[in-house]
Design a protein around this motif. Structure first.
Motif, PDB file in Angstrom:
ATOM      1  N   VAL A  15       0.578  -1.516   0.275  1.00  0.00           N
ATOM      2  CA  VAL A  15      -0.053   0.241   0.171  1.00  0.00           C
ATOM      3  C   VAL A  15       0.856   1.057  -0.366  1.00  0.00           C
ATOM      4  CG1 VAL A  15      -1.493   1.145   1.458  1.00  0.00           C
ATOM      5  CG2 VAL A  15      -1.805  -1.153   0.705  1.00  0.00           C
ATOM      6  N   ARG A  16       2.148   1.575   0.600  1.00  0.00           N
ATOM      7  CA  ARG A  16       2.945   2.578   0.962  1.00  0.00           C
ATOM      8  C   ARG A  16       3.390   2.475  -0.601  1.00  0.00           C
ATOM      9  NH1 ARG A  16       6.390   2.855   4.988  1.00  0.00           N
ATOM     10  NH2 ARG A  16       6.735   4.759   5.129  1.00  0.00           N
ATOM     11  N   HIS A  18       1.968   1.955  -3.470  1.00  0.00           N
ATOM     12  CA  HIS A  18       1.655   2.398  -4.244  1.00  0.00           C
ATOM     13  C   HIS A  18       1.391   4.108  -3.970  1.00  0.00           C
ATOM     14  CE1 HIS A  18      -2.332   3.184  -6.201  1.00  0.00           C
ATOM     15  NE2 HIS A  18      -2.112   2.152  -7.344  1.00  0.00           N
ATOM     16  N   HIS A  19       1.504   3.718  -3.375  1.00  0.00           N
ATOM     17  CA  HIS A  19       1.787   5.922  -2.403  1.00  0.00           C
ATOM     18  C   HIS A  19       2.485   5.891  -3.192  1.00  0.00           C
ATOM     19  CE1 HIS A  19       0.659   8.850  -0.743  1.00  0.00           C
ATOM     20  NE2 HIS A  19       1.664   9.038   0.211  1.00  0.00           N
ATOM     21  N   THR A  21       4.531   5.858  -5.421  1.00  0.00           N
ATOM     22  CA  THR A  21       4.785   5.671  -6.948  1.00  0.00           C
ATOM     23  C   THR A  21       3.605   5.681  -7.924  1.00  0.00           C
ATOM     24  OG1 THR A  21       5.768   3.475  -6.782  1.00  0.00           O
ATOM     25  CG2 THR A  21       5.002   3.541  -8.963  1.00  0.00           C
ATOM     26  N   TYR A  22       2.334   6.350  -7.170  1.00  0.00           N
ATOM     27  CA  TYR A  22       0.928   6.157  -7.737  1.00  0.00           C
ATOM     28  C   TYR A  22       0.464   7.746  -6.876  1.00  0.00           C
ATOM     29  CZ  TYR A  22       2.313   2.392 -10.712  1.00  0.00           C
ATOM     30  OH  TYR A  22       3.022   1.210 -11.180  1.00  0.00           O
ATOM     31  N   GLY A  23       0.732   7.742  -5.851  1.00  0.00           N
ATOM     32  CA  GLY A  23       0.037   8.678  -5.146  1.00  0.00           C
ATOM     33  C   GLY A  23       0.353   9.685  -5.152  1.00  0.00           C
ATOM     34  N   ASP A  24       0.507  10.206  -3.889  1.00  0.00           N
ATOM     35  CA  ASP A  24       0.428  11.723  -2.988  1.00  0.00           C
ATOM     36  C   ASP A  24       2.037  11.540  -2.692  1.00  0.00           C
ATOM     37  OD1 ASP A  24      -1.847  12.627  -3.812  1.00  0.00           O
ATOM     38  OD2 ASP A  24      -2.424  12.539  -2.038  1.00  0.00           O
ATOM     39  N   GLY A  25       2.353  10.579  -2.611  1.00  0.00           N
ATOM     40  CA  GLY A  25       3.840  10.669  -2.456  1.00  0.00           C
ATOM     41  C   GLY A  25       4.873  10.865  -3.796  1.00  0.00           C
ATOM     42  N   GLY A  31       9.694   4.334  -3.657  1.00  0.00           N
ATOM     43  CA  GLY A  31       7.976   2.936  -3.708  1.00  0.00           C
ATOM     44  C   GLY A  31       8.555   1.820  -4.259  1.00  0.00           C
TER      45      GLY A  31
END
Length: 176
Positions: A15-16, A18-19, A21-25, A31
């Protein structure tokens, strides 16, 4: 860490990853590193799960092994060593209540009060000033709504609530 711990850690890291690599991170390098770490934990979890399913281990031994029980819990499988369900936990027959006007079903309810409220609401649309009274036949689990008009005349409204028992299980002997 045991097998279930590795599994949960792999889920958390995925989950982290993904965050980032593709999310707000917004940090694909982080990622990728988290995804690689998640993959290691997933592999260790798979190895542990495979070891637990080795046929040489007897079913009774698996049933009391803490790690095996943890795997079952992680997978949502009930604990085979748990005490049997208490008698009050066994599903029982229930009674539902049918609200109707003449032969038209208005609704089905889990309480007689809800069924009666539906009937009263419908009747009030046409007769807002009538005094209403439920007449019950407890032997048949039926209640009929009567209305008294402003001139004192009481009449059946056609609204009826009756209880219907729904069986929890099929009883072959009951058909005979």
């Amino acid at each position: 860490m045991n097998g279930p711990d590795h599994y949960r850690e792999a889920e958390r890291l995925a989950v982290r990853a993904h965050h980032f690599t593709y999310g707000d991170g917004g940090d694909p390098a982080t990622g990728a590193a988290l995804a690689a770490e998640a993959l290691v934990h997933a592999t260790l979890a798979l190895a542990a799960a495979t070891a637990l399913s080795v046929p040489a281990r007897s079913a009774p031994a698996r049933a009391t092994n803490r790690e095996h029980l943890a795997w079952q819990a992680a997978a949502g499988i009930p604990d085979p060593t748990a005490a049997p369900a208490a008698e009050e936990d066994v599903q029982a027959d229930i009674t539902v209540y049918r609200a109707s006007n003449e032969s038209i079903v208005c609704g089905w309810y889990t309480t007689p009060e809800a069924a009666r409220a539906h009937c009263v609401t419908l009747l009030r649309r046409d007769s807002p000033d009538s005094v209403l009274n439920w007449v019950e036949d407890e032997e048949d689990d039926v209640a009929e709504l009567f209305a008294t008009s402003s001139d004192g005349e009481e009449a059946a409204t056609g609204y009826v609530v009756w209880g219907v028992t729904v069986e929890a299980a099929y009883d072959a002997e009951a058909d005979e």
